[in-house]
Write a protein that holds these residues in place. Structure first.
Motif, PDB file in Angstrom:
ATOM      1  N   ASP A 165     -54.443   9.968 -34.975  1.00 14.73           N
ATOM      2  CA  ASP A 165     -55.599   9.118 -34.672  1.00 14.73           C
ATOM      3  C   ASP A 165     -55.641   8.796 -33.179  1.00 14.73           C
ATOM      4  OD1 ASP A 165     -57.925   7.754 -35.229  1.00 14.73           O
ATOM      5  OD2 ASP A 165     -56.916   5.881 -35.752  1.00 14.73           O
ATOM      6  N   VAL A 166     -55.425   9.831 -32.370  1.00 10.45           N
ATOM      7  CA  VAL A 166     -55.442   9.726 -30.909  1.00 10.45           C
ATOM      8  C   VAL A 166     -56.532  10.654 -30.396  1.00 10.45           C
ATOM      9  CG1 VAL A 166     -54.149  10.229 -28.807  1.00 10.45           C
ATOM     10  CG2 VAL A 166     -53.007   9.125 -30.727  1.00 10.45           C
ATOM     11  N   HIS A 167     -57.297  10.184 -29.405  1.00 10.04           N
ATOM     12  CA  HIS A 167     -58.477  10.943 -29.008  1.00 10.04           C
ATOM     13  C   HIS A 167     -58.530  11.243 -27.512  1.00 10.04           C
ATOM     14  CE1 HIS A 167     -59.988  10.305 -33.067  1.00 10.04           C
ATOM     15  NE2 HIS A 167     -59.516   9.082 -32.932  1.00 10.04           N
ATOM     16  N   HIS A 168     -57.408  11.093 -26.809  1.00  6.03           N
ATOM     17  CA  HIS A 168     -57.386  11.432 -25.393  1.00  6.03           C
ATOM     18  C   HIS A 168     -55.968  11.796 -24.993  1.00  6.03           C
ATOM     19  CE1 HIS A 168     -55.875   7.338 -25.121  1.00  6.03           C
ATOM     20  NE2 HIS A 168     -56.991   6.930 -25.701  1.00  6.03           N
ATOM     21  N   LEU A 169     -55.839  12.449 -23.828  1.00 11.67           N
ATOM     22  CA  LEU A 169     -54.552  12.967 -23.384  1.00 11.67           C
ATOM     23  C   LEU A 169     -53.531  11.862 -23.166  1.00 11.67           C
ATOM     24  CD1 LEU A 169     -52.760  15.286 -22.435  1.00 11.67           C
ATOM     25  CD2 LEU A 169     -53.811  15.089 -20.170  1.00 11.67           C
ATOM     26  N   ALA A 170     -53.967  10.747 -22.575  1.00 13.17           N
ATOM     27  CA  ALA A 170     -53.023   9.654 -22.308  1.00 13.17           C
ATOM     28  C   ALA A 170     -52.377   9.159 -23.600  1.00 13.17           C
ATOM     29  CB  ALA A 170     -53.740   8.508 -21.592  1.00 13.17           C
ATOM     30  N   GLY A 171     -53.168   9.090 -24.669  1.00  8.45           N
ATOM     31  CA  GLY A 171     -52.627   8.652 -25.955  1.00  8.45           C
ATOM     32  C   GLY A 171     -51.601   9.635 -26.500  1.00  8.45           C
TER      33      GLY A 171
END
Length: 217
Positions: free
Chosen positions: A196-202
């Motif tokens: 449930d992560v939607h970006h690179l930083a996550g």
């Protein structure tokens, strides 16, 4: 007696009668100062840049820049301002994006005025406040995230996550692992869905917590 801190607040709603009604009610509260009311997300962002309020009371369905995009921009560029959503929508397709955008609270427009007061005070202090129906959805999402430990990923997915977190592009990963770009992108999409992560930083943060990569010294 300790004096209450006055919360400086901006109201953002495209319905004039709603803005005026809320402003009239809140203006009677000694600890709330409504510094502006605006009709769309762009105007809300401009008001925050100019006035630096403590809280924005944000509608979602506004013309031009909607409330979710405005919330994301405010939380990114003005972290000293908290966003409290006040919306008629309770569906997860509205709630989840608003919270991911950075909203500290989410109230439904049928809420009692006393609850609105409590929510404004809570988010102004740096806390969170949700209507009961919204809080249930937030709790379900929280439990779902907790149920995704590192072993929810396959060995291949863990390997690709590690390489992504180390800064490798999909093209580099495909070349190093002898896979097609399409296969790597497919793995990456499944990793994001599972976590449930939607970006690179996550993804990087998750990889560090899971011990797949070391944090920078």
């Amino acid at each position: 007696m300790e004096q209450k801190q006055v919360v400086r607040l901006v109201i953002a709603d495209d319905h004039a009668i709603v803005r005026e009604g809320i402003r009239m009610l809140l203006s009677e509260q000694a600890d709330i100062d409504v510094v502006a009311d605006v009709a769309d997300g762009r105007a809300a962002l401009e008001a925050v840049a100019r006035l630096r309020p403590d809280v924005v009371l944000m509608d979602l369905g506004m013309p031009g820049m909607n409330g979710i995009d405005a919330t994301r921009a405010i939380c990114r560029d003005f972290p000293g301002t908290q966003v409290l959503v006040l919306s008629m929508y309770s569906g997860e397709e509205y709630v989840r994006p608003a919270i991911r955008a950075g909203a500290s609270g989410y109230l439904l427009k049928g809420t009692a005025f006393s609850e609105l007061q409590a929510a404004i005070a809570a988010v102004a202090r740096g806390g969170a406040f949700f209507s009961p129906a919204i809080a249930k959805l937030v709790l379900v999402d929280s439990r779902r995230r907790e149920s995704h430990p590192a072993d929810a990923l396959t060995n291949r997915e863990s390997e690709i996550l590690r390489l992504v977190a180390q800064g490798q592009s999909s093209n580099q990963i495909a070349r190093d692992l002898g896979l097609s770009m399409k296969t790597v992108e497919g793995h990456r999409g499944r990793i994001m869905a599972k976590l449930d992560v939607h970006h690179l930083a996550g993804l990087v943060r998750y990889a560090v917590r899971a011990g797949l990569v070391s944090p920078d010294p």
